[in-house]
Design an enzyme around this catalytic site. Structure first.
Site, PDB file in Angstrom:
ATOM      1  CB  SER A  65      28.705 -28.597  70.593  1.00  0.00           C
ATOM      2  OG  SER A  65      27.335 -28.430  70.827  1.00  0.00           O
ATOM      3  CE1 TYR A 114      28.296 -27.682  64.427  1.00  0.00           C
ATOM      4  CE2 TYR A 114      26.645 -28.278  66.071  1.00  0.00           C
ATOM      5  CZ  TYR A 114      27.797 -27.601  65.716  1.00  0.00           C
ATOM      6  OH  TYR A 114      28.463 -26.863  66.660  1.00  0.00           O
ATOM      7  CE  LYS A 174      31.461 -28.251  66.371  1.00  0.00           C
ATOM      8  NZ  LYS A 174      32.665 -27.517  66.017  1.00  0.00           N
TER       9      LYS A 174
HETATM   10  P1  NAD Z   1      30.515 -18.623  63.326  1.00  0.00           P
HETATM   11  O1  NAD Z   1      29.911 -19.195  62.093  1.00  0.00           O
HETATM   12  O2  NAD Z   1      30.126 -17.255  63.734  1.00  0.00           O
HETATM   13  O3  NAD Z   1      32.115 -18.676  63.224  1.00  0.00           O
HETATM   14  C1  NAD Z   1      32.789 -19.664  62.499  1.00  0.00           C
HETATM   15  C2  NAD Z   1      33.737 -18.965  61.544  1.00  0.00           C
HETATM   16  O4  NAD Z   1      34.478 -19.956  60.813  1.00  0.00           O
HETATM   17  C3  NAD Z   1      33.024 -18.115  60.501  1.00  0.00           C
HETATM   18  O5  NAD Z   1      33.590 -16.817  60.523  1.00  0.00           O
HETATM   19  C4  NAD Z   1      33.296 -18.808  59.170  1.00  0.00           C
HETATM   20  O6  NAD Z   1      33.430 -17.882  58.115  1.00  0.00           O
HETATM   21  C5  NAD Z   1      34.576 -19.563  59.461  1.00  0.00           C
HETATM   22  N1  NAD Z   1      34.781 -20.798  58.689  1.00  0.00           N
HETATM   23  C6  NAD Z   1      33.931 -21.857  58.551  1.00  0.00           C
HETATM   24  N2  NAD Z   1      34.505 -22.827  57.813  1.00  0.00           N
HETATM   25  C7  NAD Z   1      35.758 -22.382  57.481  1.00  0.00           C
HETATM   26  C8  NAD Z   1      36.840 -22.933  56.736  1.00  0.00           C
HETATM   27  N3  NAD Z   1      36.742 -24.126  56.167  1.00  0.00           N
HETATM   28  N4  NAD Z   1      37.964 -22.206  56.596  1.00  0.00           N
HETATM   29  C9  NAD Z   1      38.076 -20.978  57.175  1.00  0.00           C
HETATM   30  N5  NAD Z   1      37.095 -20.407  57.880  1.00  0.00           N
HETATM   31  C10 NAD Z   1      35.941 -21.097  58.035  1.00  0.00           C
HETATM   32  O7  NAD Z   1      30.235 -19.681  64.510  1.00  0.00           O
HETATM   33  P2  NAD Z   1      30.415 -19.537  66.072  1.00  0.00           P
HETATM   34  O8  NAD Z   1      29.069 -19.488  66.677  1.00  0.00           O
HETATM   35  O9  NAD Z   1      31.384 -18.480  66.379  1.00  0.00           O
HETATM   36  O10 NAD Z   1      31.004 -20.974  66.401  1.00  0.00           O
HETATM   37  C11 NAD Z   1      32.386 -21.193  66.503  1.00  0.00           C
HETATM   38  C12 NAD Z   1      32.633 -22.662  66.782  1.00  0.00           C
HETATM   39  O11 NAD Z   1      31.952 -23.035  67.984  1.00  0.00           O
HETATM   40  C13 NAD Z   1      32.129 -23.620  65.714  1.00  0.00           C
HETATM   41  O12 NAD Z   1      33.050 -24.689  65.614  1.00  0.00           O
HETATM   42  C14 NAD Z   1      30.814 -24.111  66.279  1.00  0.00           C
HETATM   43  O13 NAD Z   1      30.478 -25.375  65.784  1.00  0.00           O
HETATM   44  C15 NAD Z   1      31.141 -24.173  67.752  1.00  0.00           C
HETATM   45  N6  NAD Z   1      29.974 -24.069  68.625  1.00  0.00           N
HETATM   46  C16 NAD Z   1      29.114 -23.024  68.484  1.00  0.00           C
HETATM   47  C17 NAD Z   1      27.991 -22.934  69.310  1.00  0.00           C
HETATM   48  C18 NAD Z   1      27.004 -21.823  69.133  1.00  0.00           C
HETATM   49  O14 NAD Z   1      25.876 -21.975  69.581  1.00  0.00           O
HETATM   50  N7  NAD Z   1      27.353 -20.711  68.513  1.00  0.00           N
HETATM   51  C19 NAD Z   1      27.789 -23.905  70.301  1.00  0.00           C
HETATM   52  C20 NAD Z   1      28.702 -24.949  70.429  1.00  0.00           C
HETATM   53  C21 NAD Z   1      29.806 -25.023  69.581  1.00  0.00           C
HETATM   54  C1  WQD Z   2      17.337 -22.928  72.375  1.00  0.00           C
HETATM   55  C2  WQD Z   2      15.912 -23.204  72.828  1.00  0.00           C
HETATM   56  C3  WQD Z   2      14.512 -24.120  71.115  1.00  0.00           C
HETATM   57  C4  WQD Z   2      14.463 -20.688  68.467  1.00  0.00           C
HETATM   58  C5  WQD Z   2      21.820 -25.278  69.119  1.00  0.00           C
HETATM   59  C6  WQD Z   2      22.534 -26.466  68.558  1.00  0.00           C
HETATM   60  C7  WQD Z   2      23.617 -26.907  69.495  1.00  0.00           C
HETATM   61  C8  WQD Z   2      24.534 -25.743  69.857  1.00  0.00           C
HETATM   62  C9  WQD Z   2      23.774 -24.549  70.300  1.00  0.00           C
HETATM   63  C10 WQD Z   2      26.384 -25.720  68.353  1.00  0.00           C
HETATM   64  C11 WQD Z   2      15.357 -24.536  72.317  1.00  0.00           C
HETATM   65  C12 WQD Z   2      14.007 -22.764  71.532  1.00  0.00           C
HETATM   66  C13 WQD Z   2      14.708 -21.540  69.526  1.00  0.00           C
HETATM   67  C14 WQD Z   2      13.156 -20.149  68.292  1.00  0.00           C
HETATM   68  C15 WQD Z   2      12.459 -21.354  70.269  1.00  0.00           C
HETATM   69  N1  WQD Z   2      25.269 -25.284  68.734  1.00  0.00           N
HETATM   70  N2  WQD Z   2      13.718 -21.868  70.398  1.00  0.00           N
HETATM   71  N3  WQD Z   2      12.211 -20.505  69.217  1.00  0.00           N
HETATM   72  O1  WQD Z   2      18.834 -25.932  69.882  1.00  0.00           O
HETATM   73  O2  WQD Z   2      19.697 -25.604  72.250  1.00  0.00           O
HETATM   74  O3  WQD Z   2      21.266 -25.643  70.385  1.00  0.00           O
HETATM   75  O4  WQD Z   2      22.762 -24.237  69.338  1.00  0.00           O
HETATM   76  O5  WQD Z   2      26.990 -26.657  68.723  1.00  0.00           O
HETATM   77  O6  WQD Z   2      24.311 -27.920  68.860  1.00  0.00           O
HETATM   78  O7  WQD Z   2      21.590 -27.523  68.393  1.00  0.00           O
HETATM   79  O8  WQD Z   2      19.804 -23.693  70.636  1.00  0.00           O
HETATM   80  O9  WQD Z   2      19.131 -21.343  70.404  1.00  0.00           O
HETATM   81  O10 WQD Z   2      18.357 -23.017  68.668  1.00  0.00           O
HETATM   82  O11 WQD Z   2      17.404 -23.115  70.957  1.00  0.00           O
HETATM   83  O12 WQD Z   2      11.552 -21.647  71.053  1.00  0.00           O
HETATM   84  O13 WQD Z   2      12.881 -19.417  67.366  1.00  0.00           O
HETATM   85  O14 WQD Z   2      15.062 -22.187  72.271  1.00  0.00           O
HETATM   86  O15 WQD Z   2      13.426 -24.996  70.865  1.00  0.00           O
HETATM   87  O16 WQD Z   2      14.541 -25.068  73.311  1.00  0.00           O
HETATM   88  P1  WQD Z   2      19.793 -25.304  70.792  1.00  0.00           P
HETATM   89  P2  WQD Z   2      18.692 -22.728  70.077  1.00  0.00           P
END
Ligand code: NAD
Ligand code: WQD
Length: 342
Positions: A127, A152, A156
């Site tokens: 991330s 969290y 990562k």
């Molecule tokens: P998500 O929660 O929709 O998907 C994750 C899936 O993993 C879920 O279906 C959950 O049930 C499963 N899971 C969690 N722990 C588990 C375990 N111990 N064993 C088996 N299954 C398990 O999340 P997402 O948004 O699809 O994110 C996927 C990956 O990307 C994550 O590693 C997250 O940290 C990373 N990521 C997400 C974002 C974002 O904003 N969505 C941004 C950067 C990184």
């Molecule tokens: C985006 C912008 C908020 C909600 C998070 C995790 C990051 C990554 C992605 C996994 C920000 C603003 C949000 C609301 C708002 N995930 N906001 N009102 O915080 O950039 O990142 O998700 O790795 O680690 O921290 O994403 O979608 O929460 O926010 O104004 O109700 O929207 O302040 O500026 P963020 P977000």
């Protein structure tokens, strides 16, 4: 024979979109998910889109013996895409041990099994959170990581370090970490998308739920940042574009094109949008009303970040293609489909 890919977290948001892209490219997919943050019905919708129902195993990857038993049952896995993790920043502050155990335990179990069962390749979900608030924008892969703002975020950074150190010790293991910026939107079919449990933490699901009438009003967290309109800036990447980056990373490893056995890439669009720009674009593109108000900044938020994607674009031969407008339309189409709205 088709290459077999284990997709952990494959019923989740990004995982499900990646399964679709993999299947459309002819890969044979096996999903492992414990359904802690997703629903089994996602499999039906993947099948509707691709015509193929992926194999599915439900268990918790932080359980070492269950993970081991999986690789005994599936001895022909060629590569892993590891999405499974807990991802709620705020919750990780309340439950740090659960986050460390789940996110690091699962990765370590998989790395141990990769060695034991001779599965050489893994793509890992990292991330942009590892950059914190960077001193210079946009961020390249050379931009120094900063101390994590949350447990969290720390999982990562630590997972990246675990992969780096393990790859340094073991030449037969090959890992790519993809540092996602802000994934948003849904599949154009509107059959899969992001389905947060409870009140959404992230901006776009909060917007779509407000437009759908589930939430009264969107709170915009702060308009006194040092940006043109005062609201915070992010790099919003379409989830289908992001899913395609995983297929490209898998191809890179399977075809022996990796330049080192541990690599990491930014996955973003290269453009930053403010919260206000995004809100206005959503209203305009979808022709909907959206109640919003400005409130105080959210604790722990950074002011602005967007990616320099040059290195990833050149090395991977991948580039984000969808426009913000298209992406916001897909997010709204998905929300309407989920809520049964026209
Ligand atoms: P998500 O929660 O929709 O998907 C994750 C899936 O993993 C879920 O279906 C959950 O049930 C499963 N899971 C969690 N722990 C588990 C375990 N111990 N064993 C088996 N299954 C398990 O999340 P997402 O948004 O699809 O994110 C996927 C990956 O990307 C994550 O590693 C997250 O940290 C990373 N990521 C997400 C974002 C974002 O904003 N969505 C941004 C950067 C990184
Ligand atoms: C985006 C912008 C908020 C909600 C998070 C995790 C990051 C990554 C992605 C996994 C920000 C603003 C949000 C609301 C708002 N995930 N906001 N009102 O915080 O950039 O990142 O998700 O790795 O680690 O921290 O994403 O979608 O929460 O926010 O104004 O109700 O929207 O302040 O500026 P963020 P977000």
């Amino acid at each position: 024979m088709a290459k077999q890919i284990l997709v952990t977290g494959g019923t989740g948001y990004i995982g499900s979109h990646t399964v679709v892209e993999l299947q459309e490219k002819g890969f044979d997919v096996v999903i492992v998910d414990n359904l802690s943050n997703s629903k089994i019905e996602v499999l039906d919708n993947i099948e509707k889109i691709t015509g193929i129902r992926p194999a599915f195993e439900k268990f918790d990857l932080s359980e070492r013996e269950l993970t081991d038993a999986f690789f005994q049952k599936y001895p022909n896995i060629d590569a892993i895409i590891h999405f499974a993790a807990f991802k709620a920043v705020g919750e990780s502050v309340q439950k740090p041990l659960e986050y460390y155990r789940n996110n690091m335990g699962s990765l370590m179990n998989l790395l141990e099994c990769m060695n034991k069962y001779k599965v050489p390749h893994m793509v890992f979900s990292s991330s942009c959170t590892v950059y914190g608030q960077p001193d210079v924008l946009p961020v390249t892969e050379e931009t120094p990581r900063k101390e994590a703002e949350s447990p969290y975020g720390n999982t990562k950074a630590i997972c990246e370090d675990i992969m780096r150190d393990y790859c340094a010790s073991n030449e037969s293991v090959n890992c790519i970490a993809l540092r996602y910026f802000n994934p948003i939107g849904a599949h154009p079919s509107a059959l899969i998308g992001e389905l947060p449990v409870g009140v959404p933490n992230n901006l776009v699901p909060f917007i779509t739920q407000t437009a759908a009438g589930l939430r009264e009003e969107l709170s915009i967290f702060g308009d006194d940042y040092d940006t043109e309109d005062g609201t915070a800036i992010r790099d919003y990447i379409n989830v289908v574009d992001l899913a395609k980056a995983h297929v490209v990373a898998i191809d890179r490893m399977l075809s022996g094109k990796s330049k080192a056995n541990y690599e990491y890439f930014n996955v973003g669009t290269g453009s930053g949008y403010s919260v206000m720009q995004l809100v206005k674009a959503f209203i305009e593109v979808n022709k909907v009303e959206l109640n919003y108000k400005i409130v105080d900044r959210r604790a722990g938020d950074i002011e602005k970040i967007w990616a320099d994607t040059t290195y990833g674009n050149n090395e991977l031969g991948w580039k984000a293609e969808k426009t913000l407008e298209e992406t916001l339309a897909s997010a709204w189409a998905w929300e309407k489909n989920v809520r049964g709205l026209k």
